[in-house]
Design an enzyme around this catalytic site. Sequence first.
Site, PDB file in Angstrom:
ATOM      1  N   GLY A 223    -105.063  -4.103  84.313  1.00 26.19           N
ATOM      2  CA  GLY A 223    -105.963  -3.168  84.988  1.00 26.19           C
ATOM      3  C   GLY A 223    -107.430  -3.522  84.874  1.00 26.19           C
ATOM      4  CD  GLU A 224    -109.275  -4.737  79.780  1.00 24.27           C
ATOM      5  OE1 GLU A 224    -110.027  -5.722  79.674  1.00 24.27           O
ATOM      6  OE2 GLU A 224    -108.674  -4.213  78.829  1.00 24.27           O
ATOM      7  CB  SER A 225    -112.667  -5.939  86.793  1.00 27.51           C
ATOM      8  OG  SER A 225    -113.630  -5.884  85.732  1.00 27.51           O
TER       9      SER A 225
END
Length: 1444
Positions: free
Chosen positions: A661-663
């Site tokens: 989920g982290e960019s």
Amino acid sequence: MDMGRIKLQSGIKATEEEPEDCDTSESNRATFVCIINAEAGTVLAVMRRNVRWGLHYMSSDDQLDHFLIHSLKALRKQIFLWQQPWHSINPALYLQPFLDVIRSDETGAPITGVALLSVYKIITLDVIDQNTVNVGDSMESVVDAVMSCRFEVTDPASEEVVLMRILQVLLACMKSSASIMLSNQHVCTIVNTCFRIVHQAGSKSELLQRISRHTMHELVRCIFSHLPDVENTSRALVNGVTTVKQESGDLDNDYAFGSTETDNGNGNSELGGQASSVSFGSNASTGLAAIAENAIGAGSGKDSLPFDLHLMTVPYGVPCMVEIFHFLCSLLNVVEHIGIAPSSNTISFYEDVPLFALGLINSAIELGGPSINRHPRLLSLVWDELFSNLMQFGLSMSPLILSMVCSIVLNLYHHLRTELKLQLEAFFSCVILRHAQGKYGASYQQQEVALEALVDFCRQKTFMVEMYANLDCDITCSNVFENLTNLLSKSAIPMNCSLSGMHILALDGLIAVIQGMVERIGNGSVSSEPDPVNIEEYTPFWTVKCDNYSDPNQWVPFVHQRKYIKRRITIGADHFNRDPKKGLEFLQGAHLLPDKLDPQSVACFFRYTAGLDKNLIGDFLGSHDEFSIQVLHEFAGTFDFEDMSLDTALRLFLQTFRLPGESQKIQRVLEAFSERYYEQSPQVLANKDAALLLSYSLILLNTDRHNVQVKKKMTEEGFIRNNRHINGGNDLPREFLSQLYHSICKNEIRITPEQGFGFPEMTPSRWIDLMHKSKRTAPFIVSDSRAYLDHDMFAIMSGATIDAISVVFDHAELEDVYQTCIDGFLAVAKISACHHFEDALDAVVESLCKFTTLLNLSSVEESVLDFGDDAKAMTATVTVFTIANRYGDYIRTGWRNILDCILRLYKLGLLPARVASDAGQESEVSADPVHGKAITNSLPSVHMQSMGTPRRYAGLMGRFSHLLSLDTEEPILQPTEQLAAHQRTLQTIQECHVGSLFTESKFLQAESLLQLAKALIWASGHPQKGNSLPEEEDTAVICLELLIAITLNNRDRILLLWKGVYEHIANIVQSNVMPCALLEKAVFGLLRICQRLLPYKENLADELLQSLQLVLKLDARVADAYCEQITQELSRLVKANATHIRSLMGWHTITSLLSITARHPEAAEAGFDALSFIMSDGYHLLPANYILCVDAARQFAESYLGQAERSMHAVDLMGSSVDCLARWLQDAKEAMGEESAKLSQDIGEMWLRLVEGLQKVCLDQREEVRNHALLSLQKCLSVVDGINLPHGLCLQCFDLIFTMLDDLLEIAQGRHKDYRNMEGTLIIAVKLLSKMFLQLLPELAQLTTFCKLWVGVLRRMEKYQKVKVKGKKNEILQEMVPELLKNMLLVMKSWGVLVQRSALGGDSLWELTWLHVNNIAPSLKAEVFPDQDREQSHHKPGETGYVP
């Protein structure tokens, strides 16, 4: 250019090659001429009936005939003038007039139909073959004419007739022997024309529809039946860029097909030109109409590999088959590309078109399947396009379509499985398993069809083996075999419902797999448990290869190794999902990952391991540390994105893990993906940055389009606008971006992929990946009929299979169903035995025993009747005993269940008292009513009374008698039926051969035999001190009887059984203090065992005999009750095995038991008989048993039981035994050595014990016994010279004699009433003393204690002389004692023992002698030494002792 064509049929030869009789040839030619003439006349006649053509005959004479009529007339005129051989006549000469009629648009349907019929007749005459002149052009002209057929439509019926005639002619052309001269193009034309008629028939009659479809099938079958005759087409392919559509563009008009209709209902029907709306107006034909627009002649599609245009004009072969097959596959795409009108019957349409296409494809594969593998173009179509469509239609809601798909896959498996490894895996995982499980919305009918298909596959003998070897043992594939067998097992078990056809079908599949294993057992090479795989060093598991996949000696170990690796990796995956670090450490410990982790190995572990938590993989790959980044790039490098669209590649990439989920993590992941994608597919993209930006854009679009929270969706224009100038500063092609946009909109990219081991749906991206993997996967292993892998396979499926068979058997009510289950049980049992699966065999036995119903408690009579009426229970009973008799070697805990059944049969009175013989004493046999074999009744009848039918259970025949003897006035409930039930029960028990389990136990393997013995001990229970119930005691008795039987039957392996048997018998003996049947059986069974085994097991003799000490520990009441019978058995044992008893311990036990019988009135006779057998003639007397036997004989001699003769006989046995001592001593002297010296010493001890025993008997109250003992003692003393007793023993012997004399004297003086005539005894005793003294005088005279001993003799002689018996002296003693003493003194004098040594009075012997002699007879000194002075003068002073 001959490559890819059909070989000329050698069976069809030219006329000149096979010369015929001239008359016959002329006759045939005349026939042909007449037929053609008649056909021309028929066409002319029909034409004359038409108004248009009839006017020509009514016109003026100067008007010429129409050219059609003229050509027909000319043919009739010329045909009779042809004299040359028929094959040399150009067929165009007699075909062209008819073909002109067919082509003409001036003729009506009736005329065209008759002309077509004439052509059909001529072709079917087989007058045209490949040797005929100009045959190729002629056949092609026929096809062209039919394609150009034009006629006036007067009514629908006549039009349908023409269409059917067209179908007949086209099919006849293909079936003709000259068809091989047709070009590829014309064959395609024929199929295309037929298909267009199929389409047009949609608005016609049912008959035309069926005929057209049947003709299509026949055409396909005819064409592909020639595929085996086609040569390899490796050079038939060209790399040109011209597509088939372009090549055949000029022929489109030939392939077009349609009809027109005028306003008044009449019109023209034609093959050629543009299709009108009349014939295509039916909605039901919408699908076929659309397909017809893209028929074979229109090209083979964008992905087809073009053929050289010239190949389409040569005699037909692979090129046309490829085109046709590709067209048939394209029919399956109709659902995707055709819109359905609202009024259409959607379900009917969805079934109709695919079913028609699938049927044609199935026909093609059935006939050409084995040869497809030789033709890459065809194989490529099957490999990709066909199978992808099959996967799609396999998920159809129509059971008909699913069934056809499964049939095609089954054909493909038979013919092409070596090329379809991963496709088959996908089919079973994504179609069969999804449908059959019913978890994905499948209907009951779909489940049933899928299950039927699976069962069909299971019936293929090598199918499951190959699935296991190729898929279950492949690290990158799913466990198809395991999943399929689990599915069958679960599907066979009814869950909260009654048994249905589905359950039985699943069971049939399981049993088919099992039966395949059974057949492979019969083919030999049964593999035992494979050698354990040991991986000692790290090797990249994804690179493991086999040197030769066709050699079982190489691929079998390779498969075992791969399966081991796969299992370890699966365990490692489980550890990884709980703790990634520990999971990796586990795999390092198993040498599946290097000790020092490298990025490639971890990446391959992530890529190829099923069941990993995809969230954990995503987190690991997205991490920022250097190692994780390296793993990420290695992970991306495992993908093959060549020739793959960006969205497909991205779908494939993201379905292997969950995108973090982290960019920042997303960026790292997409960077690695973009770099790999650009490396392999740089066609459109300028650089990897463009790939990265576009990938980001696709992720955003995917979220935008498929997230319900996003209200305003991105448009196509917006997507294109967002991606401007990303391709190295330039724009990407609009069509490229539009295609990506619509692909994402239509099909979501799942950012959260499916977890675990489920059966995912086959998406296009997965299929593309599968195609790439197929190029790299290991070769398909083809298994033969040997049982190479059955051990491992059975280990996987045995438990679930047994459970399934058991449940179905429990629910089965029909005989054929439970008989199928029985076959399954027997098959499982055979495999379990052959592959040494003891647990599985025990499970089968346990399950079957439950179904015998014998373990259900109920009254005896009801149980027997219920059993006889329950066919299933009787079948189960026979089966379980059949298994036990056949495969008993591998039964372990199952023996307990079998014994429970046996005991129940026994309690019901269905077994005899003894169900087993002990393989001995063949002379004592009785008939065994169970299975007709003789059984041994080796126990004495006196103690067999308690072993009859159980006290509480009347015999079966007794119940018959009771039933038949009932008073007729009493109500009888169907006695005939009850009698029949009893008869069935008897027959069933007879078929069980229960006794064979024990009589044949000598053939059981050691472990099984031991478990059988333990089961018998376990089944006996623990009856304690008379507190057990009668039923429990009966059970214990029969179990003990069986235990004894198998012990005796296995005398060669008694060491294996003895400990348990002895402990069990000892427990029984120590637990019972009162006589009972169980204790009786234990005691006499122990005696039987010893009696029978002693001759064969000398090394066990001591233990066997020591076990008899249990008899000594019997409670007094028990011993008293069985003493006589015990003694009889002991007597038999001794008489049979005396020569085998060698040890002191063994004889100690025997003599102890015999000694006890001396005090028992009933047992004494048998006991003494046994002792006499041992001691008589000294044959069985040994140094080891001498003292024991003498002691036992003494006890019999002292016993007052019976007559005195027995005691005297015992004394004789003691007395005669001294001869053995002399013999042994002589043998010892001859042998010499240390052992001989020790034996000589031991013999002296034995003699002394003999004297001691006789001395005790000499005090017996009975005169005859007492006197006889004294005489025997005297005899023993008489042989003392030959024994050479040591001085110490001599003194001990005199001590015994002195003690005896003193005791006798005391008895004589004590006035004991029980002792009679003691005077005679005293006389014998004093004589014995005198003789013994004189005999031992030489040895005694040398002793320092001689004087003391001599004084003792004198004192006793003095006492005996003066003794008073009953108050008065005995005259005989008074006279005899002096005489005896005188004789003794004379001997002593003669031997120089008694001489006066000193005149000064210092000679104590001399003085003491005369001191005591004077008390007896004072005159003896003068009589013995009349001249004392003269006598002394002859001796030198100082001499002492004896001078010989």
